[in-house]
Design a protein around this motif. Sequence first.
Motif, mmCIF file in Angstrom:
data_model
loop_
_atom_site.group_PDB
_atom_site.id
_atom_site.type_symbol
_atom_site.label_atom_id
_atom_site.label_comp_id
_atom_site.label_asym_id
_atom_site.label_seq_id
_atom_site.Cartn_x
_atom_site.Cartn_y
_atom_site.Cartn_z
ATOM 1 N N UNK A 1 0.797 -1.041 0.123
ATOM 2 C CA UNK A 1 0.021 0.070 0.021
ATOM 3 C C UNK A 1 0.809 1.276 -0.015
ATOM 4 N N UNK A 2 0.466 2.272 -0.739
ATOM 5 C CA UNK A 2 1.208 3.548 -0.710
ATOM 6 C C UNK A 2 0.055 4.675 -0.758
ATOM 7 N N UNK A 3 0.428 5.737 -0.057
ATOM 8 C CA UNK A 3 -0.270 6.994 -0.027
ATOM 9 C C UNK A 3 -0.082 7.925 -1.405
ATOM 10 N N UNK A 4 -1.102 8.075 -2.096
ATOM 11 C CA UNK A 4 -0.861 8.650 -3.461
ATOM 12 C C UNK A 4 -1.109 10.184 -3.714
ATOM 13 N N UNK A 5 -2.374 10.568 -2.879
ATOM 14 C CA UNK A 5 -2.777 11.912 -3.448
ATOM 15 C C UNK A 5 -3.997 12.161 -2.450
ATOM 16 N N UNK A 6 -4.110 13.579 -2.221
ATOM 17 C CA UNK A 6 -5.118 14.070 -1.295
ATOM 18 C C UNK A 6 -5.537 15.383 -1.962
ATOM 19 N N UNK B 1 -6.637 14.961 -10.194
ATOM 20 C CA UNK B 1 -5.853 14.023 -11.047
ATOM 21 C C UNK B 1 -4.670 13.626 -10.115
ATOM 22 N N UNK B 2 -4.905 12.507 -9.521
ATOM 23 C CA UNK B 2 -4.117 11.956 -8.529
ATOM 24 C C UNK B 2 -2.841 11.202 -8.948
ATOM 25 N N UNK B 3 -2.737 11.044 -10.275
ATOM 26 C CA UNK B 3 -1.406 10.250 -10.697
ATOM 27 C C UNK B 3 -1.873 8.915 -11.379
ATOM 28 N N UNK B 4 -0.847 8.128 -11.697
ATOM 29 C CA UNK B 4 -1.104 6.730 -12.286
ATOM 30 C C UNK B 4 -0.559 5.853 -11.054
ATOM 31 N N UNK B 5 -1.488 4.822 -11.034
ATOM 32 C CA UNK B 5 -1.179 3.913 -9.937
ATOM 33 C C UNK B 5 -2.319 2.679 -10.038
ATOM 34 N N UNK B 6 -2.107 1.652 -9.692
ATOM 35 C CA UNK B 6 -2.968 0.337 -9.716
ATOM 36 C C UNK B 6 -3.650 -0.042 -8.288
ATOM 37 N N UNK B 7 -4.524 -0.987 -8.455
ATOM 38 C CA UNK B 7 -5.373 -1.343 -7.396
ATOM 39 C C UNK B 7 -5.664 -0.157 -6.529
ATOM 40 N N UNK C 1 -17.095 7.949 -7.007
ATOM 41 C CA UNK C 1 -15.613 8.112 -7.449
ATOM 42 C C UNK C 1 -15.139 7.431 -8.668
ATOM 43 N N UNK C 2 -14.978 8.232 -9.619
ATOM 44 C CA UNK C 2 -14.387 7.586 -10.825
ATOM 45 C C UNK C 2 -15.679 6.476 -11.371
ATOM 46 N N UNK C 3 -16.905 6.902 -11.015
ATOM 47 C CA UNK C 3 -18.216 6.055 -11.433
ATOM 48 C C UNK C 3 -18.351 4.993 -10.655
ATOM 49 N N UNK C 4 -17.461 4.840 -9.545
ATOM 50 C CA UNK C 4 -17.865 3.777 -8.690
ATOM 51 C C UNK C 4 -18.587 4.035 -7.500
ATOM 52 N N UNK C 5 -19.714 3.428 -6.950
ATOM 53 C CA UNK C 5 -20.438 3.861 -5.847
ATOM 54 C C UNK C 5 -19.632 3.411 -4.545
ATOM 55 N N UNK D 1 -5.587 3.325 -11.798
ATOM 56 C CA UNK D 1 -5.984 5.233 -12.143
ATOM 57 C C UNK D 1 -4.988 5.502 -13.018
ATOM 58 N N UNK D 2 -5.345 6.477 -13.847
ATOM 59 C CA UNK D 2 -4.554 7.151 -14.853
ATOM 60 C C UNK D 2 -5.311 8.459 -15.327
ATOM 61 N N UNK D 3 -5.011 9.389 -14.947
ATOM 62 C CA UNK D 3 -5.457 10.993 -15.447
ATOM 63 C C UNK D 3 -6.647 11.155 -14.645
ATOM 64 N N UNK D 4 -7.619 11.967 -15.027
ATOM 65 C CA UNK D 4 -8.640 12.851 -14.319
ATOM 66 C C UNK D 4 -9.637 11.602 -13.689
ATOM 67 N N UNK D 5 -9.973 11.925 -12.199
ATOM 68 C CA UNK D 5 -10.935 11.166 -11.816
ATOM 69 C C UNK D 5 -11.816 12.088 -11.106
#
Length: 266
Positions: free
Chosen positions: A26-31, A43-49, A68-72, A97-101
């Motif tokens: 796990x990594x913290x990516x963006x706030x 735009x939180x960046x590019x990452x997986x899971x 968030x990003x179309x997910x309930x 995740x890649x690009x705008x959310x």
Amino acid sequence: MTLYEKIISLVFLSLFFVPLSVFGAISFEYKADIGSGSSGSVTPGTFSNGLAVVALRGDSDTVTAVTVDGVSASLVQTGTCSGCVNVSVWSAPIGDVSGSVSWTVTGAHAYESAIFFYSGVDQTVPIEFSHERAFLSSNSPSMSVTSSSTGSWAFVSNDINGACAPTGGTNITRRYNTSSWNPIFFADSNGTLTEDVSFTQTMTSSCSQNWYVVQGIISASTGGGGGSGTSTVATSSADTNALAYGIAWILFFLSMVFTGFIWNKV
């Protein structure tokens, strides 16, 4: 050494990555602050899971849905304390995740609200366990959790009713209001919990006051089990990955032995 032997040795050597791929970190990516708005994008960046955690404040519990990003999103916990405003925490597994959310919030909430992004999170059971508690007249409330899976993180979110903001804490890295301690903050362990060992996070302030605190466990992409915690009645179910973890490292060891044998034949 023949080309065939070289290929076979490299295939076995690649098993070194089995523990890394099976047990993601796990990594913290963006706030990002989301204020009192009902929709927006970041735009939180590019990452997986990926996992999005949304922490909201409001004068009453009027938020009925978050996407968030179309997910309930799922409601993790919601509540308040005497003199506090309502706090609600939501989570949404959003995959790669890649690009705008984009995000939406249905219902009223206050300006001190934010969205947080993590990578390397289990997409089936992203929140292994959560609990909440209202503390009365305290200057150092503590919450504890015990994770039953490998690589989990813990987080806390809060509100207070007093005049003095939180001044510090133990086992917490602030992700919201990082430049100063304001009435509400969001923080995490910034590191993995030890499996089946209690983990305590403490918040401190210079005066006694009422607190409302939510604490939860974020599951690593290995897959989540059932955690447990103190301060509230909680249920748990064990789902450890010890067997898979051991098999992965046995394969790694065997791959190194086999590779060394092959290359020593040169």
